[in-house]
Scaffold this motif. Structure first.
Motif, PDB file in Angstrom:
ATOM      1  N   SER A 159       0.867  -1.189   0.000  1.00 53.51           N
ATOM      2  CA  SER A 159       0.000   0.000   0.000  1.00 53.51           C
ATOM      3  C   SER A 159       0.899   1.233   0.000  1.00 53.51           C
ATOM      4  N   LEU A 160       1.590   1.441  -1.092  1.00 47.73           N
ATOM      5  CA  LEU A 160       2.627   2.470  -1.177  1.00 47.73           C
ATOM      6  C   LEU A 160       2.058   3.871  -0.985  1.00 47.73           C
ATOM      7  N   ILE A 161       2.826   4.709  -0.283  1.00 48.49           N
ATOM      8  CA  ILE A 161       2.364   6.051   0.051  1.00 48.49           C
ATOM      9  C   ILE A 161       3.172   7.110  -0.694  1.00 48.49           C
ATOM     10  N   HIS A 162       2.479   8.141  -1.119  1.00 46.66           N
ATOM     11  CA  HIS A 162       3.089   9.290  -1.793  1.00 46.66           C
ATOM     12  C   HIS A 162       3.850  10.115  -0.759  1.00 46.66           C
ATOM     13  N   GLU A 163       5.069  10.523  -1.098  1.00 49.09           N
ATOM     14  CA  GLU A 163       5.861  11.329  -0.165  1.00 49.09           C
ATOM     15  C   GLU A 163       5.178  12.649   0.195  1.00 49.09           C
ATOM     16  N   LYS A 164       4.329  13.157  -0.705  1.00 49.24           N
ATOM     17  CA  LYS A 164       3.599  14.389  -0.402  1.00 49.24           C
ATOM     18  C   LYS A 164       2.619  14.186   0.745  1.00 49.24           C
ATOM     19  N   ASP A 165       2.041  12.990   0.854  1.00 49.67           N
ATOM     20  CA  ASP A 165       1.123  12.711   1.959  1.00 49.67           C
ATOM     21  C   ASP A 165       1.871  12.627   3.285  1.00 49.67           C
ATOM     22  N   ILE A 166       3.042  12.002   3.269  1.00 49.15           N
ATOM     23  CA  ILE A 166       3.828  11.938   4.504  1.00 49.15           C
ATOM     24  C   ILE A 166       4.176  13.348   4.960  1.00 49.15           C
ATOM     25  N   ALA A 167       4.609  14.177   4.028  1.00 49.30           N
ATOM     26  CA  ALA A 167       4.983  15.551   4.361  1.00 49.30           C
ATOM     27  C   ALA A 167       3.780  16.340   4.865  1.00 49.30           C
ATOM     28  N   ALA A 168       2.618  16.160   4.234  1.00 46.38           N
ATOM     29  CA  ALA A 168       1.420  16.887   4.656  1.00 46.38           C
ATOM     30  C   ALA A 168       1.020  16.501   6.074  1.00 46.38           C
ATOM     31  N   VAL A 169       1.114  15.220   6.396  1.00 43.70           N
ATOM     32  CA  VAL A 169       0.811  14.782   7.758  1.00 43.70           C
ATOM     33  C   VAL A 169       1.830  15.360   8.738  1.00 43.70           C
ATOM     34  N   ALA A 170       3.099  15.343   8.369  1.00 47.06           N
ATOM     35  CA  ALA A 170       4.137  15.887   9.246  1.00 47.06           C
ATOM     36  C   ALA A 170       3.876  17.357   9.550  1.00 47.06           C
ATOM     37  N   VAL A 171       3.541  18.128   8.542  1.00 40.95           N
ATOM     38  CA  VAL A 171       3.262  19.557   8.739  1.00 40.95           C
ATOM     39  C   VAL A 171       2.031  19.737   9.622  1.00 40.95           C
ATOM     40  N   HIS A 172       1.003  18.941   9.398  1.00 43.11           N
ATOM     41  CA  HIS A 172      -0.203  19.011  10.232  1.00 43.11           C
ATOM     42  C   HIS A 172       0.143  18.741  11.697  1.00 43.11           C
ATOM     43  N   VAL A 173       0.924  17.720  11.945  1.00 47.86           N
ATOM     44  CA  VAL A 173       1.285  17.364  13.318  1.00 47.86           C
ATOM     45  C   VAL A 173       2.173  18.437  13.948  1.00 47.86           C
ATOM     46  N   LEU A 174       3.103  18.979  13.164  1.00 49.98           N
ATOM     47  CA  LEU A 174       4.003  20.009  13.685  1.00 49.98           C
ATOM     48  C   LEU A 174       3.284  21.310  14.012  1.00 49.98           C
ATOM     49  N   THR A 175       2.162  21.561  13.372  1.00 47.55           N
ATOM     50  CA  THR A 175       1.517  22.865  13.500  1.00 47.55           C
ATOM     51  C   THR A 175       0.169  22.812  14.212  1.00 47.55           C
ATOM     52  N   SER A 176      -0.187  21.678  14.795  1.00 43.85           N
ATOM     53  CA  SER A 176      -1.454  21.581  15.520  1.00 43.85           C
ATOM     54  C   SER A 176      -1.260  20.782  16.799  1.00 43.85           C
ATOM     55  N   ALA A 177      -2.201  20.938  17.710  1.00 43.51           N
ATOM     56  CA  ALA A 177      -2.109  20.278  19.011  1.00 43.51           C
ATOM     57  C   ALA A 177      -2.802  18.917  18.986  1.00 43.51           C
ATOM     58  N   GLY A 178      -2.585  18.136  20.032  1.00 42.65           N
ATOM     59  CA  GLY A 178      -3.286  16.886  20.212  1.00 42.65           C
ATOM     60  C   GLY A 178      -2.600  15.655  19.677  1.00 42.65           C
ATOM     61  N   HIS A 179      -1.328  15.764  19.342  1.00 46.32           N
ATOM     62  CA  HIS A 179      -0.627  14.625  18.740  1.00 46.32           C
ATOM     63  C   HIS A 179       0.468  14.041  19.635  1.00 46.32           C
ATOM     64  N   ASN A 180       0.622  14.575  20.830  1.00 45.62           N
ATOM     65  CA  ASN A 180       1.703  14.102  21.687  1.00 45.62           C
ATOM     66  C   ASN A 180       1.489  12.636  22.073  1.00 45.62           C
ATOM     67  N   GLY A 181       2.513  11.820  21.877  1.00 48.45           N
ATOM     68  CA  GLY A 181       2.430  10.402  22.200  1.00 48.45           C
ATOM     69  C   GLY A 181       1.728   9.558  21.154  1.00 48.45           C
ATOM     70  N   ALA A 182       1.367  10.150  20.011  1.00 55.39           N
ATOM     71  CA  ALA A 182       0.658   9.396  18.967  1.00 55.39           C
ATOM     72  C   ALA A 182       1.636   8.631  18.087  1.00 55.39           C
ATOM     73  N   LYS A 183       1.178   7.484  17.599  1.00 54.40           N
ATOM     74  CA  LYS A 183       1.933   6.672  16.654  1.00 54.40           C
ATOM     75  C   LYS A 183       1.034   6.473  15.438  1.00 54.40           C
TER      76      LYS A 183
END
Length: 277
Positions: A159-183
């Motif tokens: 289920s190969l993932i586009h690098e743009k999706d990984i980056a978009a998720v990373a930016v979302h996590v870096l710039t919003s709250a509620g992700h501490n301790g999430a995997k």
């Protein structure tokens, strides 16, 4: 929001992360071994993650870090993560789907050690655990140009993932709250066998590309010549073989976090078509 340090910023994912953060008007700094050649649209500082003593200038004033460890060796990781934790309040680590790989189907074991060090560092953390990268199929570029891909395990489904999706998720996590301790386990939206991946790339390029099964022994010889590490090669081959009977799982994490479906492999092939020409 404080300054964000992006490591691995010249790679497939890190470059998108740095660019997205910069476009959002955030204060971004990139870490690169060769800052003059990095050609990034953000402040770039020279440093080497495997040499903790080189990181002080990059970490000065940093609140959050997007960390991509240059594995597979973890040499220097303990010192580097200690240095990061002295400055940053949170770390978003680009790991791998290590729980799904607990049977050592792939050489992702170094991620487990880096995750352990981060968990015990005192900094807040979020682990991004993507499965297979769509960009890894670029290894077939030369063969696709010749119209036939000779490789083992054509029925291995991922289920190969586009690098743009990984980056978009990373930016979302870096710039919003509620992700501490999430995997967060990140995948593309569908399972495709390796033979199907080749077919899709051919369709996007407008040419017929066929799959030809390569004997495992021949594949091992080729990979040994390219990679050199027998254990790494054997683990990779075992991983592809396992995906024949146990396809890589599909998650909806990208859609849940971003509010849109994950990008398809066909979309990735369209975005990267020039890399196959």
């Amino acid at each position: 929001m404080g300054k964000i340090l992006v490591t691995g910023a010249t790679g497939n994912v890190g470059r998108h992360v740095a660019t997205r953060l910069a476009k959002a008007g955030l204060e971004v700094r990139a870490l690169a071994r060769d800052s003059e050649r990095a050609q990034l649209p953000v402040e770039t500082v020279r440093g080497d993650l495997t040499s903790p003593e080189t990181l002080e200038p990059a970490l000065d004033g940093v609140e959050s870090v997007f960390l991509l460890w240059p594995g597979p060796s973890t040499e220097g990781a303990a010192g580097t993560i200690t240095a990061i934790a002295k400055h940053a309040r949170r770390v978003v680590y680009l790991s791998a789907d290590v729980e799904d790989l607990a049977d050592d189907r792939e050489p992702a074991y170094f991620h487990q050690e880096v995750e352990r060090l981060i968990r015990h560092s005192g900094a807040g953390w979020t682990f991004l655990r993507p499965g297979g990268f769509a960009a890894n199929t670029l290894m077939w570029a030369d063969q696709i140009g010749q119209g036939v891909v000779r490789w083992p395990f054509g029925q291995a489904a991922r289920s190969l993932i586009h690098e743009k999706d990984i980056a978009a998720v990373a930016v979302h996590v870096l710039t919003s709250a509620g992700h501490n301790g999430a995997k967060y386990v990140l995948t593309g939206p569908e399972q495709l066998t390796q033979a199907e991946q080749v077919r899709v790339i051919g369709e996007v390029l407008g040419r017929e590309v066929r799959w030809e099964e390569l004997p495992v022994d021949e594949a091992r010889e080729q990979l040994l010549a390219a990679w050199g590490d027998p254990s790494f090669v054997d683990l990779a081959l075992q991983g592809w073989e396992a995906f024949v009977t146990r396809p890589e799982r599909v998650t909806d994490t990208v859609e849940r976090l971003l509010g849109r479906p994950a990008l398809t492999f066909r979309r990735w092939a369209e975005d990267r078509a020039a890399d196959f020409s």
